[in-house]
Design an enzyme around this catalytic site. Structure first.
Site, short mmCIF file in Angstrom:
data_model
loop_
_atom_site.label_atom_id
_atom_site.label_comp_id
_atom_site.label_asym_id
_atom_site.label_seq_id
_atom_site.Cartn_x
_atom_site.Cartn_y
_atom_site.Cartn_z
N SER A 123 51.68 34.66 42.91
CA SER A 123 51.37 35.22 44.22
C SER A 123 52.67 35.57 44.95
O SER A 123 53.47 36.36 44.44
CB SER A 123 50.50 34.23 45.01
OG SER A 123 49.92 34.83 46.13
N ASP A 134 40.41 38.65 41.47
CA ASP A 134 41.34 38.22 42.52
C ASP A 134 41.05 39.00 43.80
O ASP A 134 41.15 40.23 43.81
CB ASP A 134 42.77 38.47 42.04
CG ASP A 134 43.83 37.87 42.94
OD1 ASP A 134 43.54 37.60 44.12
OD2 ASP A 134 44.96 37.66 42.46
N HIS A 147 42.30 34.47 41.55
CA HIS A 147 43.70 34.40 41.94
C HIS A 147 44.41 33.19 41.34
O HIS A 147 45.64 33.22 41.16
CB HIS A 147 43.79 34.35 43.48
CG HIS A 147 45.17 34.50 44.03
ND1 HIS A 147 45.91 35.65 43.89
CD2 HIS A 147 45.96 33.64 44.74
CE1 HIS A 147 47.09 35.50 44.48
NE2 HIS A 147 47.14 34.29 45.00
#
Length: 429
Positions: free
Chosen positions: A246, A356, A387
């Site tokens: 991320s 995601d 995610h």
């Protein structure tokens, strides 16, 4: 980048008696349960009241039932005293999961910080035949864990760099530990891994009452982690990789450029666009999941967009968003990970789950276009993964994060195969 209440715990000079802080923490929870948010903020320190006014406190607390159901019971509070603050931990048992309320108090028993954190049981011990060992290390003063395969080595290695928020070494999110899964999965396949508590988690007092940016929060410590691996016996200093998840993936090119000791990058669910562009999108998605995107929901997103405009135009230097100062968001807004990666001559593995909702198709398209002509790039897209790299079906949501799962074995195997195939290209220590 998941929505959560994460407030910096403010450093204080002394601590109070055990009973009074616990009573203050329980009184705060009484008021939250009763919906008395204005009354709750009256016990806040001035800094806390400015960062989290009553309306924001209400929004976070009132969002919990959609994620974990109704609050059924509170557990027995426990207290930890340090030189910096008094911390009271209160277990909260909800219908679909447990949280811990971490309440920080100053010497006058005012609320100086609050963190609602998933209650996750201790990590399972290693099996006798795991094929690797784990040992505690320090990364620039932060507690960390090195997983080292059995044998003499030297082994290739991976530094795991967290997403946004005050993450622990396992990147615990809801009922899941993505970094524990990845670290142990790679170590079992002959690749050393280093994970550590993020500075905002381990030393929140370092950020209290001052401006800061990405260097202080993430980049500097990741560079230190690479440097530590480069001088660790059993590690091949020419085969050290950075795997950023991320926000960590967004910053991985900058970490590599700063370090000069990185052999390759793994970009896992890495945004290609600024974080301030993603926040309104994420909120719209979450608020519309039930099919009822109300006027109140639209007003909530409009307020986020207003705060973003204030941060970007610099009209209020004291502005904050999700507890972080304007300096932090302006620093993040200047990051262009696609351009940063283009400046490097490094192999890159790009990983993305199609379910995601935090890093989405516009980001995928930007990365695929940028890497299309890169002979050192490999791309992997996983239709069922969210995610966190966990498989599921249907629209992903925050509630899914509270369901125990594990990072998909195919993703871990892809990383392991890619790292093992890389020759030593990093700089010597």
């Amino acid at each position: 980048m998941a929505r959560h209440l994460a407030l910096l715990l403010l450093s204080m000079a002394s601590v109070a008696s055990a009973a009074e802080p616990q009573q203050a923490a329980m009184r705060l929870l009484d008021r939250l349960e009763a919906g008395q948010f204005d009354e709750a903020t009256r016990d806040f320190t001035p800094e806390m009241a400015k960062a989290i006014p009553a309306d924001k406190l209400a929004a976070v607390w009132n969002a919990l039932p959609a994620q974990v159901g109704a609050l059924k019971q509170r557990g027995q509070p426990r207290q930890a005293d340090t030189e910096a603050h008094t911390l009271v931990v209160v277990p909260l048992h909800f219908e679909r999961g447990d949280l811990n309320a971490l309440v920080s108090l100053d010497q006058r028993d005012r609320i100086a910080g609050l963190l609602l954190q998933p209650a996750v049981p201790p990590a399972p011990p290693l099996a006798a035949d795991a094929g690797f060992s784990e040992r505690e290390v320090q990364v620039a003063g932060l507690p960390g864990l090195l997983a080292l395969p059995d044998g003499a080595g030297p082994f290739p290695a991976v530094v795991l760099v967290h997403g946004s928020g005050p993450q622990d070494r396992d990147e615990t999110i809801g009922a899941n530990r993505p970094f524990l899964d990845v670290a142990r999965g790679l170590a079992a396949q002959g690749i050393a891994t280093l994970r550590y508590d993020k500075r905002t988690r381990a030393r929140p007092q370092d950020f209290s009452g001052r401006d800061f940016g990405l260097d202080e929060e993430t980049i500097g410590d990741a560079v230190a982690a690479v440097a530590l691996l480069a001088v660790t016996p059993g590690i091949d200093p020419r085969r050290i990789h950075v795997m950023g998840h991320s926000q960590g993936g967004m910053l991985a090119p900058r970490i590599a450029a700063r370090s000069g000791k990185v052999a390759g990058l793994v970009l896992w669910a890495a945004p290609a666009r600024p974080l301030l562009d993603l926040l309104p999108e994420q909120n719209r998605y979450l608020l519309s999941l039930d099919g009822d995107y109300s006027a109140e929901d639209r007003a909530h997103v409009a307020e986020i967009e207003r705060q973003i405009r204030v941060i970007r135009d610099g009209s209020d230097p004291s502005a904050r968003l999700i507890g972080a100062p304007a300096s932090y968001w302006r620093d993040a807004d200047r990051v262009n990970p696609v351009a940063d990666l283009a400046k490097l001559d490094l192999p890159v593995l790009w990983l993305q789950g199609e379910r995601d909702f935090q890093v989405t198709r516009p980001d995928w398209d930007l990365w695929k276009k940028a890497l299309a002509g890169n002979g050192k790039a490999a791309l992997r897209l996983y239709p069922a993964l969210n995610h966190l790299g966990i498989a599921g079906s249907g629209p992903s949501s925050l509630a899914e994060y509270h369901q125990p799962g594990h990072v998909d074995g195919r993703l871990i195997a892809d990383v392991a195969a890619w790292v093992r195939a890389r020759p030593g290209t990093g700089a010597s220590p």
